[in-house]
Motif scaffolding. Structure first.
Motif, short mmCIF file in Angstrom:
data_model
loop_
_atom_site.label_atom_id
_atom_site.label_comp_id
_atom_site.label_asym_id
_atom_site.label_seq_id
_atom_site.Cartn_x
_atom_site.Cartn_y
_atom_site.Cartn_z
N ARG A 173 0.86 -1.17 0.00
CA ARG A 173 0.00 0.00 0.00
C ARG A 173 0.90 1.23 0.00
N VAL A 174 0.43 2.29 -0.63
CA VAL A 174 1.23 3.51 -0.64
C VAL A 174 0.42 4.64 0.00
N ARG A 175 1.14 5.48 0.73
CA ARG A 175 0.51 6.63 1.36
C ARG A 175 1.36 7.84 1.02
N LYS A 176 0.73 8.88 0.49
CA LYS A 176 1.49 10.08 0.13
C LYS A 176 1.32 11.12 1.20
N ILE A 177 2.45 11.64 1.65
CA ILE A 177 2.45 12.72 2.63
C ILE A 177 3.34 13.81 2.04
N GLY A 178 2.70 14.93 1.66
CA GLY A 178 3.46 15.98 0.97
C GLY A 178 4.01 15.40 -0.33
N ARG A 179 5.31 15.58 -0.57
CA ARG A 179 5.87 15.05 -1.80
C ARG A 179 6.48 13.66 -1.64
N TRP A 180 6.28 13.05 -0.48
CA TRP A 180 6.89 11.75 -0.23
C TRP A 180 5.86 10.62 -0.32
N SER A 181 6.34 9.47 -0.76
CA SER A 181 5.51 8.27 -0.78
C SER A 181 6.06 7.27 0.23
N PHE A 182 5.14 6.74 1.04
CA PHE A 182 5.51 5.77 2.07
C PHE A 182 4.84 4.43 1.74
N PHE A 183 5.63 3.38 1.79
CA PHE A 183 5.13 2.05 1.41
C PHE A 183 5.07 1.12 2.61
N ALA A 184 4.00 0.32 2.65
CA ALA A 184 3.83 -0.68 3.70
C ALA A 184 3.24 -1.95 3.08
N ARG A 185 3.49 -3.08 3.71
CA ARG A 185 2.92 -4.34 3.24
C ARG A 185 1.40 -4.34 3.38
N ASP A 186 0.73 -4.99 2.45
CA ASP A 186 -0.69 -5.26 2.61
C ASP A 186 -0.81 -6.71 3.06
N GLU A 187 -0.86 -6.90 4.37
CA GLU A 187 -0.80 -8.26 4.92
C GLU A 187 -1.97 -9.12 4.45
N ALA A 188 -3.14 -8.51 4.26
CA ALA A 188 -4.31 -9.27 3.83
C ALA A 188 -4.08 -9.85 2.44
N ALA A 189 -3.50 -9.03 1.54
CA ALA A 189 -3.25 -9.49 0.17
C ALA A 189 -2.17 -10.56 0.14
N LEU A 190 -1.14 -10.41 0.96
CA LEU A 190 -0.08 -11.41 1.02
C LEU A 190 -0.62 -12.74 1.54
N SER A 191 -1.43 -12.68 2.58
CA SER A 191 -2.04 -13.91 3.11
C SER A 191 -2.97 -14.54 2.10
N ASP A 192 -3.72 -13.69 1.40
CA ASP A 192 -4.65 -14.20 0.40
C ASP A 192 -3.91 -14.97 -0.70
N TYR A 193 -2.78 -14.44 -1.14
CA TYR A 193 -2.03 -15.14 -2.19
C TYR A 193 -1.50 -16.47 -1.66
N LYS A 194 -0.96 -16.46 -0.44
CA LYS A 194 -0.42 -17.70 0.12
C LYS A 194 -1.53 -18.75 0.30
N ASP A 195 -2.69 -18.31 0.75
CA ASP A 195 -3.82 -19.23 0.92
C ASP A 195 -4.26 -19.80 -0.42
N TRP A 196 -4.33 -18.92 -1.43
CA TRP A 196 -4.74 -19.36 -2.77
C TRP A 196 -3.75 -20.39 -3.30
N LEU A 197 -2.46 -20.12 -3.13
CA LEU A 197 -1.43 -21.04 -3.64
C LEU A 197 -1.53 -22.38 -2.91
N ARG A 198 -1.72 -22.34 -1.61
CA ARG A 198 -1.82 -23.58 -0.82
C ARG A 198 -3.01 -24.42 -1.30
N ASP A 199 -4.13 -23.76 -1.59
CA ASP A 199 -5.35 -24.48 -1.97
C ASP A 199 -5.37 -24.89 -3.44
N THR A 200 -4.67 -24.16 -4.31
CA THR A 200 -4.80 -24.34 -5.75
C THR A 200 -3.65 -25.11 -6.36
N LEU A 201 -2.43 -24.80 -5.92
CA LEU A 201 -1.25 -25.36 -6.59
C LEU A 201 -1.10 -26.85 -6.31
#
Lengths: 105, 105
Positions: free
Chosen positions: A77-105
């Protein structure tokens, strides 16, 4: 990518890079890796692109490209404060991908 | 790729393709998808490239390239019988990647 559908190919591509795996790893514990960030707590607002750029020792356009690939995959996820961009993990999306891979692959 | 190390970037790249995800999905249950294979039980010896090519409706060089990417990632095993190549999932390698992703990402 169809509307409303998660693009699993784009997500796998986002993980196909040593640099991007490194970024995701650091952002797991931003306070440990970016404790010298002055604008707010990195665990709260994310980590500024300039700090990521300095730590990677790469050009800012290159780092921004990697961050954009991770953001488009939904993993950051990105958050803009003034002219700067700050990045953080989207834990829900990361978990969702891991769950999908575990169930599908 | 350093000797003895698993290349997690190459594995992610192998999963970054709709065609390759489809192949891995079919090979989860080869008897259901390739029941008409005449040379041996597909669940035993794997599925012949010609059957995968026919099912995908793509050229054989294209299909072979996809299979080679999956094989190099460790996700498929190949067995040659006469002039034919038969492909099967390497379940241990697939589980190993999923476990690594769960623990690392």
């Amino acid at each position: 990518m169809l509307s409303g559908m998660i693009d699993r190919v784009e997500q796998a591509k986002a993980l196909a890079s040593d640099v991007r795996l490194l970024i995701l790893g650091w952002l797991k514990d931003p306070a440990a890796h970016f404790s010298h960030q002055v604008t707010g707590d990195p665990a709260e607002i994310g980590v500024c692109v300039t700090l990521l750029t300095a730590k990677l020792g790469m050009s800012q356009p290159t780092v921004s490209r990697h961050l954009e690939i991770l953001r488009r995959a939904g993993f950051l996820r990105v958050r803009k404060i003034g002219r700067w961009s700050f990045f953080a993990r989207d834990e829900a999306a990361l978990s969702d991908y891991k769950d999908w891979l575990r169930d599908t692959l």
